[in-house]
Design a protein around this motif. Structure first.
Motif, PDB file in Angstrom:
ATOM      1  N   TYR A 132     -19.126 -48.527  -9.131  1.00 37.93           N
ATOM      2  CA  TYR A 132     -19.237 -47.201  -9.735  1.00 37.93           C
ATOM      3  C   TYR A 132     -19.495 -46.102  -8.707  1.00 37.93           C
ATOM      4  CZ  TYR A 132     -21.074 -43.402 -12.616  1.00 37.93           C
ATOM      5  OH  TYR A 132     -21.304 -42.181 -13.190  1.00 37.93           O
ATOM      6  N   GLN A 133     -20.478 -46.258  -7.864  1.00 40.15           N
ATOM      7  CA  GLN A 133     -20.851 -45.204  -6.927  1.00 40.15           C
ATOM      8  C   GLN A 133     -19.700 -44.857  -5.981  1.00 40.15           C
ATOM      9  OE1 GLN A 133     -22.738 -47.763  -7.886  1.00 40.15           O
ATOM     10  NE2 GLN A 133     -24.611 -46.848  -8.664  1.00 40.15           N
ATOM     11  N   SER A 134     -18.969 -45.848  -5.492  1.00 39.32           N
ATOM     12  CA  SER A 134     -17.814 -45.588  -4.632  1.00 39.32           C
ATOM     13  C   SER A 134     -16.703 -44.879  -5.400  1.00 39.32           C
ATOM     14  CB  SER A 134     -17.264 -46.894  -4.053  1.00 39.32           C
ATOM     15  OG  SER A 134     -18.199 -47.483  -3.200  1.00 39.32           O
ATOM     16  N   LEU A 135     -16.493 -45.287  -6.616  1.00 40.13           N
ATOM     17  CA  LEU A 135     -15.461 -44.679  -7.449  1.00 40.13           C
ATOM     18  C   LEU A 135     -15.778 -43.207  -7.730  1.00 40.13           C
ATOM     19  CD1 LEU A 135     -12.845 -45.101  -8.942  1.00 40.13           C
ATOM     20  CD2 LEU A 135     -14.144 -46.074 -10.847  1.00 40.13           C
ATOM     21  N   ILE A 136     -17.032 -42.911  -8.000  1.00 40.17           N
ATOM     22  CA  ILE A 136     -17.437 -41.522  -8.228  1.00 40.17           C
ATOM     23  C   ILE A 136     -17.232 -40.706  -6.953  1.00 40.17           C
ATOM     24  CG2 ILE A 136     -19.422 -40.014  -8.719  1.00 40.17           C
ATOM     25  CD1 ILE A 136     -18.115 -41.508 -11.176  1.00 40.17           C
ATOM     26  N   GLY A 137     -17.524 -41.285  -5.806  1.00 38.55           N
ATOM     27  CA  GLY A 137     -17.281 -40.605  -4.531  1.00 38.55           C
ATOM     28  C   GLY A 137     -15.815 -40.258  -4.353  1.00 38.55           C
ATOM     29  N   LYS A 138     -14.932 -41.188  -4.706  1.00 39.05           N
ATOM     30  CA  LYS A 138     -13.481 -40.959  -4.624  1.00 39.05           C
ATOM     31  C   LYS A 138     -13.066 -39.819  -5.552  1.00 39.05           C
ATOM     32  CE  LYS A 138      -9.261 -43.413  -6.197  1.00 39.05           C
ATOM     33  NZ  LYS A 138      -8.298 -42.585  -5.567  1.00 39.05           N
ATOM     34  N   ILE A 139     -13.576 -39.823  -6.762  1.00 40.52           N
ATOM     35  CA  ILE A 139     -13.237 -38.770  -7.730  1.00 40.52           C
ATOM     36  C   ILE A 139     -13.709 -37.415  -7.215  1.00 40.52           C
ATOM     37  CG2 ILE A 139     -13.804 -37.869 -10.034  1.00 40.52           C
ATOM     38  CD1 ILE A 139     -13.645 -40.821 -11.003  1.00 40.52           C
ATOM     39  N   ARG A 140     -14.902 -37.350  -6.677  1.00 38.35           N
ATOM     40  CA  ARG A 140     -15.428 -36.081  -6.151  1.00 38.35           C
ATOM     41  C   ARG A 140     -14.555 -35.557  -5.012  1.00 38.35           C
ATOM     42  NH1 ARG A 140     -22.005 -36.693  -6.168  1.00 38.35           N
ATOM     43  NH2 ARG A 140     -22.163 -36.769  -8.423  1.00 38.35           N
ATOM     44  N   LYS A 192      -5.515 -39.855 -24.548  1.00 39.73           N
ATOM     45  CA  LYS A 192      -4.813 -38.921 -23.670  1.00 39.73           C
ATOM     46  C   LYS A 192      -5.657 -38.598 -22.435  1.00 39.73           C
ATOM     47  CE  LYS A 192      -4.356 -34.450 -24.611  1.00 39.73           C
ATOM     48  NZ  LYS A 192      -3.958 -33.199 -25.275  1.00 39.73           N
ATOM     49  N   ILE A 193      -6.932 -38.328 -22.617  1.00 32.44           N
ATOM     50  CA  ILE A 193      -7.752 -37.983 -21.454  1.00 32.44           C
ATOM     51  C   ILE A 193      -8.060 -39.198 -20.593  1.00 32.44           C
ATOM     52  CG2 ILE A 193      -8.632 -35.823 -22.388  1.00 32.44           C
ATOM     53  CD1 ILE A 193     -11.231 -37.225 -23.074  1.00 32.44           C
ATOM     54  N   ASP A 194      -8.149 -40.378 -21.206  1.00 33.53           N
ATOM     55  CA  ASP A 194      -8.295 -41.604 -20.408  1.00 33.53           C
ATOM     56  C   ASP A 194      -7.092 -41.779 -19.488  1.00 33.53           C
ATOM     57  OD1 ASP A 194     -10.795 -42.430 -21.312  1.00 33.53           O
ATOM     58  OD2 ASP A 194      -9.977 -43.767 -22.851  1.00 33.53           O
ATOM     59  N   GLU A 195      -5.903 -41.573 -20.032  1.00 28.74           N
ATOM     60  CA  GLU A 195      -4.685 -41.714 -19.231  1.00 28.74           C
ATOM     61  C   GLU A 195      -4.643 -40.702 -18.089  1.00 28.74           C
ATOM     62  OE1 GLU A 195      -2.423 -44.139 -19.207  1.00 28.74           O
ATOM     63  OE2 GLU A 195      -3.662 -45.061 -20.764  1.00 28.74           O
ATOM     64  N   LYS A 196      -5.075 -39.484 -18.361  1.00 28.90           N
ATOM     65  CA  LYS A 196      -5.087 -38.465 -17.312  1.00 28.90           C
ATOM     66  C   LYS A 196      -6.006 -38.873 -16.159  1.00 28.90           C
ATOM     67  CE  LYS A 196      -3.841 -34.473 -20.100  1.00 28.90           C
ATOM     68  NZ  LYS A 196      -4.209 -33.112 -20.508  1.00 28.90           N
ATOM     69  N   VAL A 197      -7.177 -39.398 -16.475  1.00 24.36           N
ATOM     70  CA  VAL A 197      -8.103 -39.838 -15.423  1.00 24.36           C
ATOM     71  C   VAL A 197      -7.463 -40.964 -14.611  1.00 24.36           C
ATOM     72  CG1 VAL A 197     -10.335 -40.937 -14.947  1.00 24.36           C
ATOM     73  CG2 VAL A 197     -10.194 -39.076 -16.617  1.00 24.36           C
ATOM     74  N   LEU A 198      -6.851 -41.917 -15.290  1.00 26.58           N
ATOM     75  CA  LEU A 198      -6.195 -43.024 -14.581  1.00 26.58           C
ATOM     76  C   LEU A 198      -5.101 -42.500 -13.656  1.00 26.58           C
ATOM     77  CD1 LEU A 198      -5.867 -45.626 -17.475  1.00 26.58           C
ATOM     78  CD2 LEU A 198      -7.398 -45.783 -15.491  1.00 26.58           C
ATOM     79  N   GLN A 199      -4.295 -41.575 -14.149  1.00 27.91           N
ATOM     80  CA  GLN A 199      -3.178 -41.052 -13.349  1.00 27.91           C
ATOM     81  C   GLN A 199      -3.639 -40.178 -12.197  1.00 27.91           C
ATOM     82  OE1 GLN A 199      -0.521 -39.199 -16.159  1.00 27.91           O
ATOM     83  NE2 GLN A 199       0.053 -41.153 -17.075  1.00 27.91           N
ATOM     84  N   TYR A 200      -4.500 -39.227 -12.466  1.00 28.91           N
ATOM     85  CA  TYR A 200      -4.937 -38.301 -11.409  1.00 28.91           C
ATOM     86  C   TYR A 200      -5.617 -39.022 -10.244  1.00 28.91           C
ATOM     87  CZ  TYR A 200      -4.037 -33.840 -13.779  1.00 28.91           C
ATOM     88  OH  TYR A 200      -3.444 -32.743 -14.357  1.00 28.91           O
ATOM     89  N   PHE A 201      -6.388 -40.052 -10.552  1.00 31.21           N
ATOM     90  CA  PHE A 201      -7.177 -40.703  -9.503  1.00 31.21           C
ATOM     91  C   PHE A 201      -6.630 -42.083  -9.123  1.00 31.21           C
ATOM     92  CE2 PHE A 201      -9.882 -37.684 -11.784  1.00 31.21           C
ATOM     93  CZ  PHE A 201     -10.074 -36.784 -10.752  1.00 31.21           C
ATOM     94  N   HIS A 202      -5.436 -42.394  -9.604  1.00 31.10           N
ATOM     95  CA  HIS A 202      -4.730 -43.631  -9.251  1.00 31.10           C
ATOM     96  C   HIS A 202      -5.614 -44.856  -9.505  1.00 31.10           C
ATOM     97  CE1 HIS A 202      -1.913 -40.847  -7.487  1.00 31.10           C
ATOM     98  NE2 HIS A 202      -2.894 -40.325  -6.795  1.00 31.10           N
TER      99      HIS A 202
END
Length: 133
Positions: free
Chosen positions: A92-100, A74-84
């Motif tokens: 990794y570093q670019s992805l973390i920047g996007k999430i922030r 469930k939480i994996d799906e939420k991360v996928l959905q919220y951050f497209h």
């Protein structure tokens, strides 16, 4: 090292402080977060399965199976959905920047609110993702 991460582990790797479920888990987590936290771009593969962090977790029951499996999915799906996000390779570093950039307090609460690390203040994720706590 070919790193595979579950979507929600993108958040866990930001807040990890050297504690965990067992000494073997902590040793593995230390090794992986040391790699991920370097400024050098690191390629990861995002998957909804047990990953590089799960390898030494005492909650892992088998491939793609752990205690609390329904909650983890469930939480994996939420991360996928919220951050497209998709199951594919990322830097990794670019992805973390996007999430922030996209993280909001209500998103964090929805994803992490039921996690024991988050609830017990053993998690510093708010600071890691740029949300004042």
């Amino acid at each position: 090292m070919n790193l595979i991460l579950r979507p929600h582990h993108l958040l866990c790797t930001q807040s990890y402080e050297g504690r965990g479920y067992s000494p073997q888990f902590v040793e593995n987590m230390d090794k992986i977060t040391d790699i991920l936290r370097k400024p050098t771009p690191t390629r990861i593969c995002l998957k909804r399965d047990t990953d590089s962090l799960c390898e030494k977790c005492p909650n892992k029951l088998g491939e793609n199976q752990c205690r609390g499996q329904d909650h983890v999915k469930k939480i994996d799906e939420k991360v996928l959905q919220y951050f497209h996000l998709e199951e594919k390779e990322y830097e990794y570093q670019s992805l973390i920047g996007k999430i922030r950039e996209e993280m909001k307090e209500e998103i964090l609460e929805d994803i992490c609110g039921e996690c024991s690390w988050y609830q017990n203040d053993g998690c510093i994720i708010r600071e890691c993702v740029g949300i004042e706590g």
